[in-house]
Design an enzyme around this catalytic site. Structure first.
Site, short mmCIF file in Angstrom:
data_model
loop_
_atom_site.label_atom_id
_atom_site.label_comp_id
_atom_site.label_asym_id
_atom_site.label_seq_id
_atom_site.Cartn_x
_atom_site.Cartn_y
_atom_site.Cartn_z
N HIS A 292 -84.61 19.63 27.90
CA HIS A 292 -83.93 21.23 27.85
C HIS A 292 -84.98 22.01 27.28
CE1 HIS A 292 -79.39 19.96 27.60
NE2 HIS A 292 -80.15 19.09 28.50
N TYR B 46 -74.40 26.79 21.02
CA TYR B 46 -73.96 26.90 19.61
C TYR B 46 -73.16 28.29 19.46
CZ TYR B 46 -77.51 23.44 18.53
OH TYR B 46 -78.48 22.27 18.37
N PRO C 160 -75.94 18.64 10.62
CA PRO C 160 -76.23 18.22 12.21
C PRO C 160 -76.55 19.48 12.92
CG PRO C 160 -74.01 17.90 11.93
CD PRO C 160 -74.65 18.02 10.31
N LYS D 70 -81.73 17.51 13.38
CA LYS D 70 -82.81 17.10 12.75
C LYS D 70 -82.98 15.55 12.24
CE LYS D 70 -85.15 20.57 13.58
NZ LYS D 70 -85.96 20.33 14.78
N TYR E 143 -86.76 24.51 15.93
CA TYR E 143 -85.90 23.61 16.96
C TYR E 143 -86.45 22.54 17.77
CZ TYR E 143 -81.54 22.55 19.46
OH TYR E 143 -80.52 21.65 19.95
#
Ligand code: APR
Ligand code: PHB
Length: 397
Positions: free
Chosen positions: A76, A205, A297, A301, A389
């Site tokens: 991704h 998100y 979450p 991580k 990220y």
């Protein structure tokens, strides 16, 4: 196979941290016994994380279990933020000089690690009860447990506490020898797994006035969704239809129109907390993974921090046994915590930015709105998100 009474490293816990450590030690020619409270089926049945940083993929490859990850994992190069009914793509690859994450379920990682351990004929005790750890502040640590009605004692050079947040290892350290830091969030995540195609090829998100949502996946045919929910929610309170209806209300219209629904394979609620134990070493006891720290979450991580702790620890044990150097052991806690705290910060920041807080003041809400507006306008802000990220580098030396 008779259980060993002596080994080099006794690993408590056969989750991702314990299993990965076992494999890396095996590759370094170091003996380890894994002692796990649950059955193998129970461990495999857990539905957990799904986003793998490159440093974690590298550790899995070094452990000899990267084949399926590379074959079936989904690279991704971007994520989307859905805010005020619009989707904004964050181009992770462009913002980090070509880096990406891989979507591959933790269940599959656990399966791959278990299979490798079994194929190598390495000892794991499942369904071990009344596990206790002893004399780790001395030169001869011991672990006791019962298995199939028989009490066993194993001596080792070291104990690796990979037994998660509710494990016995951290709980066995005198309270005066450690310091903990904690933040509990006023909401949870209700997760649903279903064999339906993901609504989008990349993760979304969502910040909506009704609360946070996350659109994730495990494969092109299996989706994973989350809804922010009140702390007193229970999975049984949510029918599948109620879940899908609420998710649709939080999604932007275009995404909602694409949503494919189906029966839940699993529904569960996870609380959100930030938690860190300092230090992560106590004599010959070393904590790794959720035994030492927990992240909300949102930043994906948890599994990746378990992998980086274990990479540091395996490197340190390798130097101890094969290069007669204890520098890695001496600096383990410092090195692991340096990365842990940066991931804790990112996970706290991303959680604070994307969730509705029940008792937020008007000012706090405006701060959230302003930070989001700046993030969506600023390539520099997006680069900071992207760098965290995809995962910060592993400072092994
Ligand atoms: N004795 C033996 N084993 C124990 C004990 C005990 N007293 N207590 C807990 N365990 C086992 C649990 O059954 C579990 O299999 O330790 C293991 C800990 O595994 P995880 O909780 O998965 O923690 P970790 O391996 O650090 O992985 C952390 O994986 O589960 C996710 O959210 C977690 O993403 C994070 C990452
Ligand atoms: C998941 O797929 O389970 C997942 C993905 C990203 C997150 C959290 C969970 O930030």
């Amino acid at each position: 196979m008779p259980l060993p009474t002596r080994t080099q490293v006794i690993i408590i816990g056969a989750g991702p941290a314990g299993l990965l450590l076992g494999q890396l030690l095996h590759k370094a020619g170091i003996e380890a016994l894994i002692v796990e409270r649950q059955s193998a089926a129970h461990v495999l049945g857990r539905i957990r994380a799904g986003v793998i940083e490159q440093t974690t993929a590298d550790a899995l490859t070094a452990a000899g279990v990267g084949e399926r990850l590379h074959a079936e994992g989904l690279p991704h190069e971007g994520i989307a933020l859905s805010v005020a009914g619009r989707r904004h793509r964050i181009d992770l690859a462009a913002l980090t000089g070509g880096r990406h994450v891989t979507v591959y379920g933790q269940t599959e990682i656990t399966r791959d690690l278990m299979a490798a351990r079994s194929a190598a004929g390495l000892p794991t005790v499942h369904e071990a009860h009344d596990v206790s750890v002893h004399d780790f502040d001395g030169a001869a640590p011991r672990v006791r447990f019962t298995h199939e009605g028989t009490t066993h004692e194993v001596r080792g050079d070291f104990i690796a506490g990979c037994d998660g947040f509710h494990g016995v290892c951290r709980a066995s350290v005198p309270a005066t020898a450690l310091r903990t830091f904690e933040k509990v969030y006023p909401f949870g995540w209700l997760g649903l797994l279903a064999d339906v195609p993901p609504v989008s090829p990349e993760l979304i998100y969502v910040r909506s006035p009704r609360g946070f949502a996350l659109c994730s996946m495990r494969s092109p045919t299996r989706s994973r969704y989350y809804l922010q929910c009140p702390l007193d929610s229970q999975p049984g309170h949510w029918s599948d239809d109620a879940f899908w209806a609420e998710l649709r209300l939080r999604l932007d219209p275009d995404t909602a129109a694409q949503l494919r629904t189906g029966p839940a394979l699993e529904k569960s609620i996870a609380p959100l907390r930030s938690f860190v134990t300092e230090p992560m070493r106590f004599g010959r006891l070393f904590l790794a993974g959720d035994a030492a720290h927990i992240v909300p979450p949102t930043g994906a991580k948890g599994l990746n921090l378990a992998a980086s702790d274990v990479s540091f620890l395996a490197h340190a044990f390798d130097a101890h046994y094969n290069a007669h150097s204890d520098e890695g052991l001496a600096r383990y806690s410092e090195r692991a915590l340096a990365r842990v705290w940066k991931a804790e910060r990112f996970s706290w920041w991303f959680t604070s930015l994307m969730h509705g807080f029940p008792d937020a003041t008007g000012f706090a809400e405006r701060m959230q709105d302003a930070e989001l507006a700046w993030l969506l306008e600023s390539p520099a802000a997006q680069a900071a998100l992207a760098e965290n990220y995809v995962g910060l580098p592993l400072e092994m030396h």
